[in-house]
Scaffold this motif. Sequence first.
Motif, mmCIF file in Angstrom:
data_model
loop_
_atom_site.group_PDB
_atom_site.id
_atom_site.type_symbol
_atom_site.label_atom_id
_atom_site.label_comp_id
_atom_site.label_asym_id
_atom_site.label_seq_id
_atom_site.Cartn_x
_atom_site.Cartn_y
_atom_site.Cartn_z
ATOM 1 N N ALA A 32 0.844 -1.191 0.000
ATOM 2 C CA ALA A 32 0.000 0.000 0.000
ATOM 3 C C ALA A 32 0.882 1.246 0.000
ATOM 4 C CB ALA A 32 -0.921 -0.006 1.216
ATOM 5 N N ASP A 57 2.084 4.763 0.894
ATOM 6 C CA ASP A 57 2.025 5.893 1.816
ATOM 7 C C ASP A 57 2.971 6.977 1.292
ATOM 8 O OD1 ASP A 57 4.504 4.822 2.365
ATOM 9 O OD2 ASP A 57 4.125 4.478 4.500
ATOM 10 N N ASP A 93 -2.441 3.779 0.954
ATOM 11 C CA ASP A 93 -2.502 3.405 2.373
ATOM 12 C C ASP A 93 -3.659 4.154 3.031
ATOM 13 O OD1 ASP A 93 -2.107 3.114 5.142
ATOM 14 O OD2 ASP A 93 0.037 2.817 4.859
#
Length: 268
Positions: A36, A38, A75
């Motif tokens: 994910a 970020d 994220d």
Amino acid sequence: MQANDIDLGAADAPLRYWRDDGIAHIRFNRPTVLNAIDIPTANGFLAACQAAWQDKDVRVVVISGEGRAFIAGGDLAAMRADPLPTARALIDAMHGGIALLAQMNAPVLASLHGAVAGGGLGVALAADLAIAAEGTRFNLAYVNIGTSSDCCTSWALPRLVGMRKAMEIALLGDTFDAAEALRLGIVNRVVPAASLQEETQRLARRLADGPPLALARLKRLIRDSLGRDLQGQLDAEAESFAACAATRDFGEGVNAFFEKRPARYVGE
């Protein structure tokens, strides 16, 4: 942290970058959260794209994901805590990297497995070619969390699959498999999961051994074609062919053809 301050060589970096014999690797490296994206990951992606764009020895770029997935999207935990600033910082970096992938001379190959969702699908669509493992699952996903899309998905999808199918993928948010992605033209090849790394390397090596100046011009001609009329494209093709014909690589390719041997291109 600025993109160029990130240590892309660290084993625990959220985004890793290295070059091996003309093949540059960009690998998303947060396997515990299915890669994910970020803010540090997005900054790393931008830094890696900058490094590949600036490195004249890069012949091909391979983008992959560590662990069980390619990229499962953004994220959401990070965005939940501070939605707007997080989204803006993440998108700015990802969009900067995607723009560089389109501009760089080297072909870009996405190697896909597991989940390819949200911004992960955008990264895959931004590549020039894509190879997927059997069992890969795709989902644009944005509508499922109440937002519109980013990472070039709204630009690339209708160009690859047509307007009506792009609307279906975007508005319904359904998951589809690798076979459907192949049928739609989202990926070029589907291979057994156990063979993905080997087949990715084989395809990357083939591209890296090709004529880099000609590949760069072909990439630019095809990417720019949708913005030109026929005469404009014919003119661009004539100019590009003439430029290639003046290179050492063209002479080598022609000689290799008549001598029935593999060509050895040097990028001159």
